[in-house]
Design a protein around this motif. Structure first.
Motif, PDB file in Angstrom:
ATOM      1  N   UNK A 524       0.709  -1.205   0.159  1.00 50.27           N
ATOM      2  CA  UNK A 524      -0.008  -0.076   0.069  1.00 50.27           C
ATOM      3  C   UNK A 524       0.741   1.258   0.044  1.00 50.27           C
ATOM      4  N   UNK A 525       2.047   1.291   0.944  1.00 47.58           N
ATOM      5  CA  UNK A 525       2.900   2.466   0.778  1.00 47.58           C
ATOM      6  C   UNK A 525       3.550   2.451  -0.520  1.00 47.58           C
ATOM      7  N   UNK A 526       3.877   1.546  -1.048  1.00 49.28           N
ATOM      8  CA  UNK A 526       4.749   1.627  -2.443  1.00 49.28           C
ATOM      9  C   UNK A 526       3.686   2.077  -3.347  1.00 49.28           C
ATOM     10  N   UNK A 527       2.420   1.614  -3.421  1.00 45.60           N
ATOM     11  CA  UNK A 527       1.256   2.097  -4.332  1.00 45.60           C
ATOM     12  C   UNK A 527       1.040   3.611  -4.099  1.00 45.60           C
ATOM     13  N   UNK A 545      11.542   3.021  -8.033  1.00 50.18           N
ATOM     14  CA  UNK A 545      10.853   2.491  -7.104  1.00 50.18           C
ATOM     15  C   UNK A 545      10.297   1.024  -7.387  1.00 50.18           C
ATOM     16  N   UNK A 546      10.040   0.844  -8.618  1.00 50.69           N
ATOM     17  CA  UNK A 546       9.460  -0.559  -9.115  1.00 50.69           C
ATOM     18  C   UNK A 546      10.625  -1.456  -8.843  1.00 50.69           C
ATOM     19  N   UNK A 547      11.731  -1.139  -9.290  1.00 46.26           N
ATOM     20  CA  UNK A 547      13.034  -1.962  -9.142  1.00 46.26           C
ATOM     21  C   UNK A 547      13.246  -2.354  -7.629  1.00 46.26           C
ATOM     22  N   UNK A 550      10.829  -4.908  -6.473  1.00 44.44           N
ATOM     23  CA  UNK A 550      11.117  -6.255  -7.215  1.00 44.44           C
ATOM     24  C   UNK A 550      12.219  -6.875  -6.422  1.00 44.44           C
ATOM     25  N   UNK A 551      13.094  -5.853  -5.846  1.00 39.66           N
ATOM     26  CA  UNK A 551      14.398  -6.551  -4.894  1.00 39.66           C
ATOM     27  C   UNK A 551      13.792  -7.081  -3.519  1.00 39.66           C
ATOM     28  N   UNK A 552      12.793  -6.434  -3.231  1.00 39.03           N
ATOM     29  CA  UNK A 552      12.393  -6.808  -1.859  1.00 39.03           C
ATOM     30  C   UNK A 552      11.257  -7.732  -2.011  1.00 39.03           C
TER      31      UNK A 552
END
Length: 660
Positions: A524-527, A545-547, A550-552
Motif C-alpha cells: 500500500x505504501x509503495x502504491x 521504485x518499482x525495481x 522487485x528486489x524486496x
C-alpha cells in the motif's frame, strides 16, 4: 400447623401429615405403651419403610424400621427417634383400639424391603398370592409402602398386582382402601404408567371408594406428567364440583402445571386471582392449614416459576420471545412480585442473542434502581451483549456507570469497551467519517481509555478517504505525542492524504522518515508513493521504485498500476498512461474495469478516439462490464474528432453509471 392423617390399624395407628403422604417424604407410627407414666412415639421415619415389627402384647404397638428417602428395593439405613405424644392428641376410631391378643408377648417382624423385593417380578394377583399366601395378615400400610416403592423403581406391574390381590382378599382383609388407591396413583405418576390412570379411577368407583383431596392432587400431577396440561387444570373444577376445599398442594400443583406449559403469564394470573379470593375470605377459611404462611410460599413459588419460564423463553433458539419476557416482567410489577437480584442477573446471563439487548437493558435498569449492588461480571456480559447487538453507545453507558457508581471496572471491562471503540472507528474508517472518528478518540480519552495504534490508524484512514489532509497531519502528530509509535499503516494513510492534497514534497519527507525509523514499506505504501512520483512526473524515480519493490519481493498489483495510470490521466499524460498499461500487461497483471475506464477516458479526451474505441472492444472481449462514462467518452470523442467507428459494436449504453 399441618393436619395429621390417622390411619386406623388393626395393630395401632399410623400418623402423618397429609402433605407428607402426598409428597412421600415422611411418616410416623404412634402407639401407646405405659411405662412409668410416660407415653411415646416408637418411631418416626423419613423415607421408605424397610421393615415392620408387630407387637402382639395387650398394649398394641407397631414399629416401622425405615430408610432415607431412596428406592424401596435398595439398601436400607435405619433412622429412628422418639418424641412425646399424649394419648388424647390421637383421635380414637372404632378400629384404632383393636389389638392382637393371646399367645406369647413376642414381636412378629415383617421385613418390608425383603417382602417388596420378593414381589418385584409379580405381574398378576396369582404371582402375589404365591408369595403372600403363607404370610399372616399385614396392615394395609405395608402394602402402601410397597406400592409407592414399586412406583419409584418404575415397576408398575407388581404395584397393580398387589392391588388386584387385595381386591381378591376383600372378604378377609376388607380390600384396598382409599390410601391404597392413592398410593397406586402415586406409583402411576412415578413410573409414567399413564395408561392405567382411568382404569384405577374406574376401579375406585366400582369399589365405592370416594376420592379425597389427596386423590385429586395426585391425579392432577399424573395428568401433568402425561403432558395433558389442560386436563390437569380441569381437575380444579372437578375438586370444586365434588365439594372439596383445595389444599395448598392443589394450588402449588396447578402452578407447576403452568410451569410445565411455560405459561408464566397464566401462572401469574392464576396466583393473582387466588390471592384476591383469599383476601375476600372466599378460600383459606379452614383451620387445617396456616394459610397466611402457605400464601407466602405460593407467592415465592409463582415468582420462581415466572423466573424459570422467562429463562426458558430466552434460551430458546427457534423463536424470539423478548416481547413476552418484557410483558411478564411488567405483569410481575403490577402483581407486586419482584424477582431477586440474583434472578435478575441470571436472566441477564441468559441473554445471548442480538435481539436480547432490550431485555438485558431493562433488567440492568431494574437492578440499578432496586438494588444497592450489581455483579461486575454481569455488567461485562451486558457490555459484550450491547456490542454484539451493535448498540455500542449503550455499552459505553454501562461502562460509564461502572466508573461513576461501581463496581470498579476490571481489565475485561476495559478490553470490551476498547473493542467496541475499535468497531466504531473501523466503521468510521471504511466510510471516511473522519469527524466521527476524532470524536470517538476524544471520548476514549475522556473515559480514561488510552487509544492504541489501531484506533489512531482507523481515524487516519478515515481522513485519507475523506481527502482531509490537514486533519490527517494533526491526527498523526497527536498519535506521536500520546506515545504511540506509528506503524506502516499510519504512514500509508498519511502518505495517501498528502498525495490527495498534492503535497508531494511533504509526502517525500514522510517517506524518508519512515525509511529512516526502520519501517518497511508495504504494498500500500509503495502504491501511494508511486502515485506521488507520477503526480510529479518523476518517471525515472518511479522506475527506481518499482525495481526496489522487485528486489524486496513486493509485487505490484493491479491497484498499484491503476494508481500510476490514474495519476497520468489526471495530469493529461494519456501516452504515459498507455505505456504503463502495456507494461502492466507485460508483467501479466490483469487489468480490471477501473484500468480500462480510466485509460479509455484519458485517451478519448486526448483526441485518440480510435485507440479508446479499440480498448473498449478489448475490455468487452475480456468479459468486463464498463460504465456509461467510458461508453459516452468513446462516442463523444469519435464525433468530435471525426473518427469512424461502429457504435453498435460497443453494445447498448449501460443504464447505470459504474465507478470511474
Amino acid at each position: 400447623m399441618q393436619a395429621l392423617s390417622i390411619w386406623p390399624l388393626k395393630f395401632g395407628l399410623l400418623v402423618g401429615s397429609r402433605l407428607e403422604f402426598e409428597l412421600d417424604c415422611s411418616c410416623s407410627v404412634v402407639s401407646r405403651k405405659i411405662r412409668k407414666r410416660h407415653s411415646f412415639v416408637q418411631q418416626v421415619c423419613f423415607g421408605s419403610i424397610s421393615s415392620l415389627i408387630l407387637d402382639s402384647s395387650n398394649t398394641s404397638k407397631i414399629l416401622f424400621l425405615c430408610e432415607p428417602k431412596r428406592s424401596l428395593l435398595r439398601s436400607s439405613v435405619g433412622v429412628g427417634w422418639a418424641t412425646e405424644q399424649r394419648e388424647e392428641e390421637v383421635p380414637r376410631e372404632e378400629d384404632s383400639t383393636q389389638a392382637v391378643t393371646g399367645g406369647d408377648k413376642t414381636n412378629a417382624r415383617v421385613n418390608v424391603r425383603e417382602l417388596a423385593y420378593s414381589l418385584r417380578a409379580a405381574k398378576t394377583a396369582d404371582d402375589v398370592d404365591a408369595v403372600l399366601k403363607e404370610k399372616k395378615e399385614l396392615p394395609l400400610q405395608v402394602y402402601c409402602a410397597m406400592i409407592r416403592g414399586f412406583g419409584k423403581d418404575k415397576r408398575l406391574k407388581p404395584a397393580m398386582a398387589v392391588v388386584d390381590w387385595l381386591k381378591r382378599k376383600k372378604s378377609e382383609s376388607g380390600g384396598p382402601n382409599l390410601f391404597i388407591y392413592n398410593s397406586l396413583l402415586g406409583a402411576v405418576k412415578e413410573s409414567s404408567g399413564f395408561g392405567e390412570t382411568e382404569k384405577i379411577l374406574s376401579d375406585m368407583e366400582e369399589e365405592g371408594i370416594v376420592p379425597n383431596i389427596v386423590t385429586y392432587n395426585t391425579l392432577m400431577a399424573v395428568y401433568m406428567e402425561e403432558g395433558e396440561f389442560h386436563k390437569a387444570l380441569g381437575v380444579l373444577d372437578l375438586v370444586k364440583e365434588k365439594g372439596f376445599e383445595p389444599s395448598p398442594v392443589t394450588y402449588s400443583t396447578a402452578l407447576l402445571v403452568y410451569r410445565r406449559m411455560e405459561d408464566g403469564m397464566g401462572a401469574l394470573e392464576f396466583f393473582v386471582e387466588l390471592r384476591e379470593r383469599y383476601s375476600k375470605r372466599e378460600i383459606g377459611n379452614d383451620a387445617e392449614h396456616d394459610w397466611e404462611f402457605e400464601f407466602v410460599k405460593l407467592e415465592n413459588f409463582v415468582g420462581r416459576i415466572c423466573y424459570q419460564v422467562m429463562r426458558r423463553w430466552l434460551v430458546r433458539e427457534d423463536e424470539n420471545l423478548t416481547t413476552k419476557v418484557l410483558k411478564l416482567l411488567n405483569a410481575m410489577d403490577n402483581a407486586g412480585l419482584r424477582p431477586s437480584r440474583e434472578e435478575h442477573e441470571r436472566l441477564i446471563w441468559a441473554c445471548t442473542r442480538d435481539e436480547h439487548y432490550v431485555v438485558g437493558k431493562e433488567l440492568y435498569k431494574r437492578i440499578r434502581e432496586r438494588f444497592p449492588e450489581i455483579s461486575l461480571s454481569v455488567c461485562n456480559h451486558l457490555i459484550w451483549l450491547m456490542g454484539k447487538a451493535k448498540k455500542w453507545w449503550a455499552a459505553l453507558e454501562i461502562y460509564e456507570d461502572l466508573l461513576d457508581q461501581g463496581p470498579e471496572p476490571n481489565n475485561m471491562s476495559y478490553e470490551l469497551v476498547v473493542s467496541h471503540f475499535s468497531i466504531l472507528l473501523s466503521a468510521a474508517s471504511k466510510r471516511g467519517i473522519w469527524r466521527w472518528g476524532v470524536k470517538l478518540l476524544n471520548k476514549m480519552e475522556d473515559k480514561g481509555l488510552k487509544p492504541q495504534s489501531r484506533h489512531w490508524n482507523a481515524v487516519l484512514v478515515a481522513c485519507s478517504k475523506a481527502s482531509e489532509t490537514a486533519a490527517a497531519i494533526q491526527i498523526f502528530k497527536a498519535m506521536v505525542e500520546n506515545g504511540e509509535k506509528p506503524t506502516v499503516i499510519s504512514y500509508g494513510a498519511l502518505l495517501s492524504a498528502l498525495e490527495k492534497g498534492k503535497l508531494y514534497d511533504e509526502a517525500f519527507r514522510v517517506w524518508n522518515h519512515m525509511i529512516k525509523v526502520g519501517i518497511e514499506p508495504n504494498l500500500h505504501a509503495y502504491t501511494i508513493m508511486s502515485s506521488v512520483l507520477t503526480g510529479q512526473s518523476k518517471f525515472n524515480l518511479l522506475d527506481t521504485l518499482f525495481k526496489e519493490m522487485a528486489s524486496k519481493g513486493v509485487e505490484p498489483s493491479v491497484v498499484t498500476y491503476n494508481a500510476v495510470i490514474s495519476a497520468c490521466a489526471r495530469n493529461g499524460l494519456s501516452g504515459a498512461a498507455y505505456e504503463w498499461f502495456n507494461r502492466m500487461r507485460g508483467e501479466r497483471v490483469e487489468a480490471n474495469e477501473i484500468t480500462y475506464e480510466v485509460l479509455i477516458v484519458a485517451l478519448a479526451d486526448d483526441a485518440k478516439p480510435r485507440l479508446a474505441y479499440e480498448l473498449h472492444l478489448k475490455a468487452q472481449g475480456e468479459g468486463l462490464e464498463l460504465s456509461a462514462k467510458a461508453h459516452d467518452a468513446v462516442v463523444r470523442s469519435a464525433e468530435s474528432y471525426g473518427a469512424t467507428i461502429d457504435v453498435n459494436l460497443l453494445g447498448p449504453r449501460p443504464e447505470k453509471e459504474k465507478r470511474g
